[in-house]
Scaffold this motif. Sequence first.
Motif, short mmCIF file in Angstrom:
data_model
loop_
_atom_site.label_atom_id
_atom_site.label_comp_id
_atom_site.label_asym_id
_atom_site.label_seq_id
_atom_site.Cartn_x
_atom_site.Cartn_y
_atom_site.Cartn_z
N ILE A 21 8.83 6.86 9.01
CA ILE A 21 8.40 6.49 7.34
C ILE A 21 8.17 7.16 6.33
CG2 ILE A 21 6.84 5.07 6.36
CD1 ILE A 21 6.48 3.21 8.90
N VAL A 22 8.28 8.30 6.40
CA VAL A 22 8.09 9.44 5.68
C VAL A 22 9.30 10.39 5.41
CG1 VAL A 22 7.08 11.56 5.15
CG2 VAL A 22 6.08 9.99 5.69
N GLY A 45 -3.16 8.34 2.80
CA GLY A 45 -3.55 7.98 3.66
C GLY A 45 -3.01 7.93 4.82
N PHE A 46 -1.92 8.54 5.99
CA PHE A 46 -1.25 9.92 6.58
C PHE A 46 -1.88 10.79 6.84
CE2 PHE A 46 2.19 12.47 7.54
CZ PHE A 46 1.94 12.01 8.85
N CYS A 54 4.40 6.73 11.45
CA CYS A 54 4.13 7.27 10.03
C CYS A 54 5.37 8.34 9.86
CB CYS A 54 2.99 7.90 9.92
SG CYS A 54 1.51 6.68 10.52
N THR A 112 6.63 1.30 -7.26
CA THR A 112 6.84 1.65 -5.64
C THR A 112 6.56 3.39 -5.43
OG1 THR A 112 8.99 0.29 -6.18
CG2 THR A 112 9.23 2.40 -4.34
N LEU A 152 7.20 -1.35 9.98
CA LEU A 152 5.91 -0.82 9.33
C LEU A 152 4.89 -1.95 9.96
CD1 LEU A 152 3.78 1.07 8.21
CD2 LEU A 152 3.80 -0.45 6.16
N VAL A 208 11.51 -0.65 0.39
CA VAL A 208 10.51 -0.64 0.62
C VAL A 208 10.14 -2.07 1.83
CG1 VAL A 208 8.01 -1.79 -0.37
CG2 VAL A 208 9.03 -0.06 -1.69
N GLY A 223 2.67 3.49 -5.22
CA GLY A 223 3.06 3.32 -4.14
C GLY A 223 2.54 4.15 -3.20
N CYS A 224 3.86 4.84 -3.31
CA CYS A 224 3.63 6.06 -2.11
C CYS A 224 2.57 7.27 -1.98
CB CYS A 224 5.08 7.30 -2.27
SG CYS A 224 6.97 5.89 -1.69
N ASN A 284 -5.73 10.61 8.28
CA ASN A 284 -5.80 9.86 8.97
C ASN A 284 -5.06 10.36 10.53
OD1 ASN A 284 -5.71 7.32 8.59
ND2 ASN A 284 -3.47 6.43 8.51
N MET A 324 0.29 5.95 0.45
CA MET A 324 0.75 6.16 1.75
C MET A 324 0.62 7.13 2.23
SD MET A 324 4.19 5.13 3.27
CE MET A 324 5.74 6.22 3.20
#
Length: 178
Positions: free
Chosen positions: A60-61, A31-32, A57, A21, A89, A82, A24-25, A35, A28
Amino acid sequence: MAALTKDADFWMNLNVCHLGTMMGCLPMMYGFYTNMQTIFSAGKHSFWHCVDGLLPCAIIVIYFFFSFKFTRAAWHMPALVVFAMGSFLTLMGSRVIIATVTKSKFSTFKDFHLATPILFGIAVMPLNKVLGLNEVAIFVFILVGSMVMYFYYILNVIDQICEALDINCLTIKHKKTK
């Protein structure tokens, strides 16, 4: 001293799920960041349109931060955190896809009610020390609430598509007899 030992034991007992987990962040967040660079450097849209598109986004953060900052359940059951976020999401991703396909403007504020469950969770997590709610119940509410909002949105989209194309969904439309 006992609290320090308890926290040390907790950190020593992290399992693969916790590690996955946390790892996995990282993509992300990367990507944030990329983007944001792409969106703001393209110059196609106004600044506020870009901010509106990035709002999911940011939600979510904030959700992840509040989950792990204010609840112990997030540390013990990260998959629940998640999964609870996953419905939101998916909903936002679906909205972006529909907006892109229909060449309409995506706006988080247009259908802000769809974000209600996750915003409720974000608001309740810091207050939970006072409220004393079951932390797992909060995450389950976010999960179920986001799924309900997602299905509501999808059914609404299907209804709009059927109406625009003058078709029935999953049924045969009978020709009108004269």
